[in-house]
Design a protein around this motif. Sequence first.
Motif, short mmCIF file in Angstrom:
data_model
loop_
_atom_site.label_atom_id
_atom_site.label_comp_id
_atom_site.label_asym_id
_atom_site.label_seq_id
_atom_site.Cartn_x
_atom_site.Cartn_y
_atom_site.Cartn_z
N MET A 10 -2.34 15.63 9.90
CA MET A 10 -3.69 14.72 9.68
C MET A 10 -3.98 15.08 8.34
N ASN A 11 -4.16 16.08 7.65
CA ASN A 11 -4.71 16.27 6.29
C ASN A 11 -3.86 15.72 5.11
N LEU A 12 -2.51 15.72 5.50
CA LEU A 12 -1.45 14.99 4.75
C LEU A 12 -1.57 13.44 4.87
N LEU A 13 -1.94 13.05 5.75
CA LEU A 13 -2.15 11.69 6.17
C LEU A 13 -2.86 10.74 4.94
N LEU A 14 -3.97 11.08 4.54
CA LEU A 14 -4.82 10.45 3.46
C LEU A 14 -3.87 10.43 2.17
N PRO A 15 -3.52 11.57 1.65
CA PRO A 15 -2.95 11.79 0.27
C PRO A 15 -1.65 10.58 0.43
N VAL A 16 -0.85 10.60 1.51
CA VAL A 16 0.38 9.86 1.51
C VAL A 16 -0.02 8.19 1.62
N ILE A 17 -1.41 7.92 2.27
CA ILE A 17 -1.80 6.69 2.25
C ILE A 17 -2.21 6.37 0.84
N MET A 18 -2.88 7.24 0.11
CA MET A 18 -3.05 7.01 -1.17
C MET A 18 -1.82 6.56 -2.25
N LEU A 19 -0.90 7.49 -1.91
CA LEU A 19 0.35 7.24 -2.80
C LEU A 19 0.87 5.80 -2.33
N VAL A 20 0.94 5.55 -1.23
CA VAL A 20 1.57 4.10 -0.70
C VAL A 20 0.88 3.18 -1.15
N PHE A 21 -0.50 3.15 -0.98
CA PHE A 21 -1.44 1.93 -1.63
C PHE A 21 -1.54 1.82 -2.89
N GLY A 22 -1.56 3.00 -3.44
CA GLY A 22 -1.56 3.10 -5.10
C GLY A 22 -0.67 2.42 -5.49
N ARG A 23 0.76 2.75 -5.11
CA ARG A 23 2.01 1.95 -5.53
C ARG A 23 2.06 0.52 -5.29
N LEU A 24 1.44 0.24 -3.97
CA LEU A 24 1.49 -1.26 -3.65
C LEU A 24 0.29 -1.94 -4.50
N PHE A 25 -0.62 -1.51 -4.76
CA PHE A 25 -1.89 -1.95 -5.57
C PHE A 25 -1.33 -2.31 -7.01
N GLN A 26 -0.39 -1.35 -7.63
CA GLN A 26 -0.03 -1.45 -8.94
C GLN A 26 0.99 -2.72 -8.81
N THR A 27 1.94 -2.74 -7.90
CA THR A 27 2.92 -3.44 -8.14
C THR A 27 2.62 -4.93 -7.32
N ARG A 28 2.25 -5.00 -6.37
CA ARG A 28 1.86 -6.21 -5.56
C ARG A 28 0.55 -6.06 -4.78
N PRO A 29 -0.41 -6.51 -5.86
CA PRO A 29 -1.84 -6.62 -5.46
C PRO A 29 -2.10 -7.83 -4.20
N PRO A 30 -3.00 -7.78 -3.56
CA PRO A 30 -3.27 -8.92 -2.96
C PRO A 30 -3.33 -10.24 -3.66
N LYS A 31 -2.50 -11.47 -3.33
CA LYS A 31 -2.44 -12.56 -4.29
C LYS A 31 -3.95 -13.05 -4.69
#
Length: 125
Positions: A10-31
């Motif tokens: 559970m404690n690793l969940l938030l950092p993983v979400i930050m990694l995933v959404f961090g990469r997503l927001f850099q490459t494909r932000p909401p249009k």
Amino acid sequence: MGFWIFCLAMNLLLPVIMLVFGRLFQTRPPKTINGLFGYRTARSMKSQEAWNFAHRTCGRLWFKLGLVLLPVSAAAMVPALGRGTDAVGTWCCVVEAIQLVVLMGSIVPVERALKQNFDDFGRKR
């Protein structure tokens, strides 16, 4: 031991979400600017250009923070190994609270960057 593993996951969940959404927001932000998904603050929603800038900035920051938080969070759970469920649960909540402070604190540099780069109407300076 099972509860400790659960808390670690559970404690690793938030950092993983930050990694995933961090990469997503850099490459494909909401249009388009929307009120449901993305980095939504009054300043970021003033213009499409500010919206895209906020997501790139936030994405870079979240990715970096996620990279740091992932091993730090795992290491922070080691002192709770072998303790009772009450101690593990309390320790887990403390680690999670620190992660949330880091997550919420990331708003400050993104808003500062928006303020430096855009006027009050969302136009590039």
